[in-house]
Write a protein that holds these residues in place. Structure first.
Motif, PDB file in Angstrom:
ATOM      1  N   PHE A 104       0.828  -1.203   0.000  1.00  0.00           N
ATOM      2  CA  PHE A 104       0.000   0.000   0.000  1.00  0.00           C
ATOM      3  C   PHE A 104       0.863   1.254   0.000  1.00  0.00           C
ATOM      4  CE2 PHE A 104      -2.333   3.375   2.226  1.00  0.00           C
ATOM      5  CZ  PHE A 104      -3.491   3.421   1.474  1.00  0.00           C
ATOM      6  N   LEU A 105       2.071   1.167   0.576  1.00  0.00           N
ATOM      7  CA  LEU A 105       2.934   2.330   0.722  1.00  0.00           C
ATOM      8  C   LEU A 105       3.708   2.687  -0.542  1.00  0.00           C
ATOM      9  CD1 LEU A 105       4.277   1.607   4.310  1.00  0.00           C
ATOM     10  CD2 LEU A 105       2.396   3.112   3.628  1.00  0.00           C
ATOM     11  N   VAL A 125       8.851  -2.333  -2.849  1.00  0.00           N
ATOM     12  CA  VAL A 125       9.286  -2.863  -1.571  1.00  0.00           C
ATOM     13  C   VAL A 125      10.021  -4.160  -1.851  1.00  0.00           C
ATOM     14  CG1 VAL A 125       8.545  -3.741   0.673  1.00  0.00           C
ATOM     15  CG2 VAL A 125       7.351  -1.804  -0.352  1.00  0.00           C
ATOM     16  N   ASP A 126      11.243  -4.254  -1.360  1.00  0.00           N
ATOM     17  CA  ASP A 126      12.045  -5.467  -1.535  1.00  0.00           C
ATOM     18  C   ASP A 126      11.890  -6.319  -0.283  1.00  0.00           C
ATOM     19  OD1 ASP A 126      13.943  -7.459  -1.768  1.00  0.00           O
ATOM     20  OD2 ASP A 126      15.595  -6.117  -2.291  1.00  0.00           O
ATOM     21  N   LEU A 133      13.090  -3.588   2.606  1.00  0.00           N
ATOM     22  CA  LEU A 133      13.652  -2.330   2.118  1.00  0.00           C
ATOM     23  C   LEU A 133      12.647  -1.590   1.251  1.00  0.00           C
ATOM     24  CD1 LEU A 133      17.098  -3.744   0.953  1.00  0.00           C
ATOM     25  CD2 LEU A 133      16.691  -2.361   2.999  1.00  0.00           C
ATOM     26  N   PHE A 134      12.624  -0.261   1.390  1.00  0.00           N
ATOM     27  CA  PHE A 134      11.909   0.587   0.443  1.00  0.00           C
ATOM     28  C   PHE A 134      12.881   0.892  -0.687  1.00  0.00           C
ATOM     29  CE2 PHE A 134       9.505   2.290   4.295  1.00  0.00           C
ATOM     30  CZ  PHE A 134       8.332   1.633   3.984  1.00  0.00           C
ATOM     31  N   CYS A 135      12.475   0.639  -1.925  1.00  0.00           N
ATOM     32  CA  CYS A 135      13.274   0.989  -3.102  1.00  0.00           C
ATOM     33  C   CYS A 135      12.776   2.347  -3.572  1.00  0.00           C
ATOM     34  CB  CYS A 135      13.103  -0.048  -4.206  1.00  0.00           C
ATOM     35  SG  CYS A 135      13.500  -1.730  -3.692  1.00  0.00           S
ATOM     36  N   LEU A 136      13.654   3.343  -3.529  1.00  0.00           N
ATOM     37  CA  LEU A 136      13.253   4.707  -3.868  1.00  0.00           C
ATOM     38  C   LEU A 136      13.387   4.973  -5.357  1.00  0.00           C
ATOM     39  CD1 LEU A 136      14.784   6.698  -0.883  1.00  0.00           C
ATOM     40  CD2 LEU A 136      12.579   5.541  -1.060  1.00  0.00           C
ATOM     41  N   LEU A 141      18.132   2.566  -1.433  1.00  0.00           N
ATOM     42  CA  LEU A 141      17.367   1.645  -0.603  1.00  0.00           C
ATOM     43  C   LEU A 141      17.322   2.178   0.821  1.00  0.00           C
ATOM     44  CD1 LEU A 141      18.932  -1.706  -1.858  1.00  0.00           C
ATOM     45  CD2 LEU A 141      16.763  -0.695  -2.566  1.00  0.00           C
ATOM     46  N   VAL A 142      16.143   2.098   1.444  1.00  0.00           N
ATOM     47  CA  VAL A 142      15.953   2.564   2.815  1.00  0.00           C
ATOM     48  C   VAL A 142      15.296   1.428   3.594  1.00  0.00           C
ATOM     49  CG1 VAL A 142      14.704   4.227   4.262  1.00  0.00           C
ATOM     50  CG2 VAL A 142      15.710   4.974   2.103  1.00  0.00           C
ATOM     51  N   PRO A 143      15.810   1.106   4.782  1.00  0.00           N
ATOM     52  CA  PRO A 143      15.194   0.036   5.573  1.00  0.00           C
ATOM     53  C   PRO A 143      13.735   0.364   5.899  1.00  0.00           C
ATOM     54  CG  PRO A 143      17.283   0.740   6.541  1.00  0.00           C
ATOM     55  CD  PRO A 143      16.962   1.709   5.450  1.00  0.00           C
TER      56      PRO A 143
END
Length: 170
Positions: A104-105, A125-126, A133-136, A141-143
């Motif tokens: 959803f995010l 999202v990975d 991880l969020f793939c920007l 990549l952001v946890p």
């Protein structure tokens, strides 16, 4: 016309099942079972098209058999194979009792909780490892860790995060 920002991806259709028009749905998010929705949205050659659900049943934790209205033969169901499946954000937003899912995010902006500066937009999202991880949109990549997320604004489509110093420069 349904716009991409009005929906979020929950899975993909697999092969036809049986001869009465059922198709397998490999899903990442079972929101269609938790939220009262009459339809799912399929990406048909780049066009988002609503398909009304006649019935569905689960085969496993990640696969359901879905029967769409007016899809009543194996051949018609086979034509849908490989289509990405989306769920309307408005219906998911209306269900305040269900927890937000990572899928959803996708499309939300990540902002620095201290400064309010935009860090990037979540493109995917990975979940292939134990560390989500969020793939920007810029490739970083952001946890996707609950301890780092301070607030999620579903109306503003933002995720406020407190990231460790130096993380974004890696």
């Amino acid at each position: 016309m349904i716009k991409q920002e009005e929906v979020y991806r929950i899975g993909r259709l697999g092969k036809a099942h049986g001869v009465k028009g059922e198709v397998t749905l490999q899903f990442d998010d079972d929101v269609f079972d938790r939220v009262d929705a009459d339809y799912l949205v399929l990406d048909i050659d780049g066009i988002l098209v609503p398909f009304f659900i006649e019935e569905y049943r689960f085969r496993s934790d990640t696969v359901a058999l879905v029967k769409f209205c007016d899809i009543d033969t194996q051949q018609r169901a086979a034509e849908l194979t490989g289509c990405d499946v989306y769920f309307p954000r408005a219906l998911a937003d209306a269900d305040d009792d269900s927890p937000l899912t990572l899928s959803f995010l996708v499309g939300f902006d990540i902002v620095d909780a201290k400064t309010g500066d935009r860090i990037g937009r979540v493109d995917a999202v990975d979940d292939s490892t134990a560390n989500l991880l969020f793939c920007l949109d810029d490739g970083r990549l952001v946890p996707a860790n609950d301890d780092l997320i301070t607030h999620i604004d579903t109306d503003g489509k933002t995720i406020a995060m407190t990231l460790p110093d130096g993380l974004l420069s890696l």
